[in-house]
Design an enzyme around this catalytic site. Sequence first.
Site, PDB file in Angstrom:
ATOM      1  N   ASP A 108      55.400  41.683  40.002  1.00 42.55           N
ATOM      2  CA  ASP A 108      55.507  41.896  41.446  1.00 42.55           C
ATOM      3  C   ASP A 108      56.933  42.303  41.794  1.00 42.55           C
ATOM      4  O   ASP A 108      57.874  41.567  41.487  1.00 42.55           O
ATOM      5  CB  ASP A 108      55.110  40.604  42.184  1.00 42.55           C
ATOM      6  CG  ASP A 108      54.843  40.834  43.661  1.00 42.55           C
ATOM      7  OD1 ASP A 108      55.422  41.786  44.232  1.00 42.55           O
ATOM      8  OD2 ASP A 108      54.064  40.067  44.247  1.00 42.55           O
TER       9      ASP A 108
ATOM     10  N   CYS B 162      56.537  38.015  46.232  1.00 39.39           N
ATOM     11  CA  CYS B 162      55.145  37.562  46.135  1.00 39.39           C
ATOM     12  C   CYS B 162      54.811  36.518  47.221  1.00 39.39           C
ATOM     13  O   CYS B 162      55.265  35.371  47.147  1.00 39.39           O
ATOM     14  CB  CYS B 162      54.843  36.993  44.747  1.00 39.39           C
ATOM     15  SG  CYS B 162      53.071  36.766  44.477  1.00 39.39           S
ATOM     16  N   GLY B 163      54.005  36.948  48.170  1.00 38.72           N
ATOM     17  CA  GLY B 163      53.664  36.056  49.288  1.00 38.72           C
ATOM     18  C   GLY B 163      52.836  34.855  48.876  1.00 38.72           C
ATOM     19  O   GLY B 163      53.110  33.712  49.298  1.00 38.72           O
ATOM     20  N   THR B 164      51.826  35.081  48.039  1.00 36.79           N
ATOM     21  CA  THR B 164      51.006  33.945  47.607  1.00 36.79           C
ATOM     22  C   THR B 164      51.787  33.081  46.612  1.00 36.79           C
ATOM     23  O   THR B 164      51.633  31.856  46.602  1.00 36.79           O
ATOM     24  CB  THR B 164      49.664  34.425  47.006  1.00 36.79           C
ATOM     25  OG1 THR B 164      49.912  35.406  45.990  1.00 36.79           O
ATOM     26  CG2 THR B 164      48.764  35.030  48.077  1.00 36.79           C
TER      27      THR B 164
ATOM     28  N   HIS C  45      48.278  34.297  37.581  1.00 34.00           N
ATOM     29  CA  HIS C  45      49.650  34.713  37.905  1.00 34.00           C
ATOM     30  C   HIS C  45      50.608  33.684  37.295  1.00 34.00           C
ATOM     31  O   HIS C  45      50.328  32.478  37.343  1.00 34.00           O
ATOM     32  CB  HIS C  45      49.909  34.719  39.412  1.00 34.00           C
ATOM     33  CG  HIS C  45      49.154  35.781  40.174  1.00 34.00           C
ATOM     34  ND1 HIS C  45      47.802  35.717  40.413  1.00 34.00           N
ATOM     35  CD2 HIS C  45      49.595  36.926  40.761  1.00 34.00           C
ATOM     36  CE1 HIS C  45      47.437  36.779  41.122  1.00 34.00           C
ATOM     37  NE2 HIS C  45      48.492  37.529  41.350  1.00 34.00           N
TER      38      HIS C  45
ATOM     39  N   CYS D 260      46.608  38.415  49.368  1.00 36.36           N
ATOM     40  CA  CYS D 260      47.856  39.058  48.945  1.00 36.36           C
ATOM     41  C   CYS D 260      48.842  39.018  50.113  1.00 36.36           C
ATOM     42  O   CYS D 260      48.565  39.573  51.184  1.00 36.36           O
ATOM     43  CB  CYS D 260      47.584  40.499  48.515  1.00 36.36           C
ATOM     44  SG  CYS D 260      49.069  41.306  47.913  1.00 36.36           S
ATOM     45  N   GLY D 261      49.970  38.362  49.899  1.00 40.09           N
ATOM     46  CA  GLY D 261      50.956  38.213  50.968  1.00 40.09           C
ATOM     47  C   GLY D 261      51.695  39.510  51.258  1.00 40.09           C
ATOM     48  O   GLY D 261      51.776  39.939  52.411  1.00 40.09           O
ATOM     49  N   HIS D 262      52.218  40.144  50.208  1.00 40.40           N
ATOM     50  CA  HIS D 262      52.949  41.396  50.466  1.00 40.40           C
ATOM     51  C   HIS D 262      51.990  42.429  51.027  1.00 40.40           C
ATOM     52  O   HIS D 262      52.351  43.256  51.878  1.00 40.40           O
ATOM     53  CB  HIS D 262      53.647  41.912  49.190  1.00 40.40           C
ATOM     54  CG  HIS D 262      52.827  42.904  48.423  1.00 40.40           C
ATOM     55  ND1 HIS D 262      51.973  42.566  47.395  1.00 40.40           N
ATOM     56  CD2 HIS D 262      52.680  44.246  48.586  1.00 40.40           C
ATOM     57  CE1 HIS D 262      51.364  43.654  46.941  1.00 40.40           C
ATOM     58  NE2 HIS D 262      51.771  44.687  47.633  1.00 40.40           N
TER      59      HIS D 262
HETATM   60  O1  PYC Z   1      52.374  39.092  47.661  1.00 38.38           O
HETATM   61  O2  PYC Z   1      50.755  37.643  47.335  1.00 38.38           O
HETATM   62  C1  PYC Z   1      51.396  38.637  47.018  1.00 38.38           C
HETATM   63  C2  PYC Z   1      50.998  39.348  45.791  1.00 38.38           C
HETATM   64  C3  PYC Z   1      50.039  38.992  44.901  1.00 38.38           C
HETATM   65  C4  PYC Z   1      50.022  39.973  43.908  1.00 38.38           C
HETATM   66  C5  PYC Z   1      50.977  40.906  44.223  1.00 38.38           C
HETATM   67  N1  PYC Z   1      51.561  40.502  45.387  1.00 38.38           N
END
Ligand code: PYC
Length: 310
Positions: A228, A232-234, A203, A88-90
Amino acid sequence: MKTVTVIDSHTGGEPTRVVLAGGPDLGGGSVAAQLEVFRARHDRFRSAVVNEPRGSDVLVGALLVPPQDPACAAGVIFFNNVGCLAMCGHGTIGLVVTLAHLGRIQPGDHRIETPIGVVTATLHADGRVSVANVPSYRKARAVTVDLPGGEKITGDIAWGGNWFFLTGAPGRELTPAHVVALTDLTWRIRQAVNAQGFPEVDHVELFGPPTAGGDSRNFVLCPGRAYDRSPCGTGTSAKLACLAADGKLAEGETWVQEGMLGSKFTGSFRWLDRGRGEVAPLITGSAHITAEATLRLDEADPFCWGLPGA
Ligand code: PYC
């Protein structure tokens, strides 16, 4: 009565709840091995931490666990209202800001062990965090899926630490006023993508024109039907892999991804393997602490272990 110490933060509007103490003993080993134990034996703990009445469908949990790799500052297992996330990036940005808030880390580079490998997070002096994410790539280009009712949607399938279906959203406004319709559309897309040969995709990411000075705006449907609030980082990592594969973004060039609230992640990539289309994404954003709390898990409470998500 069991107590669980947590710190809450948000990254561009998307919340993260870091579990500092009171979590289950997962027996050590790699974080990947600890994830298996968490999944198999402690699902009610996951639900108790993030689901109602203590949490909500949008909350992402981050359980701190001992890393196997001694060079890592922390190990982490991310989870949401319906299960665990590979990465999870965030949440990584929220975790780093939380560790800094506790005085456990200082500005500089910090290795973090996740179930799918080690990521390096850089805490900058101004509080921003950059995450050198896991290798990311596009698995399939221009996949067309048929939605019930006859609409056809074409998009890419890519890995950015989670699996995404990425597509444009012509004629649809990516603003909070349209969340119900966007959630309904992306949920139907996810079901069609899963049925048409990609069961791993959990996703769905829609892209539209920017409205807050970025390069693009997105709407990201998460596995438990929440969207999100951050870019979303990923999902941004998956997007970078697609841009790289299409030659639309050069190595080292920046891409500013806006989320639904107008909050932004700045991304760039480095080629790892051009032939296989594999890139190393770098995502930068910031997070803010919102709460320091003790959760109380009382077995006498009929909703002690949370209401099922989604
Ligand atoms: O930021 O990767 C992210 C992420 C995945 C699901 C919610 N945020």
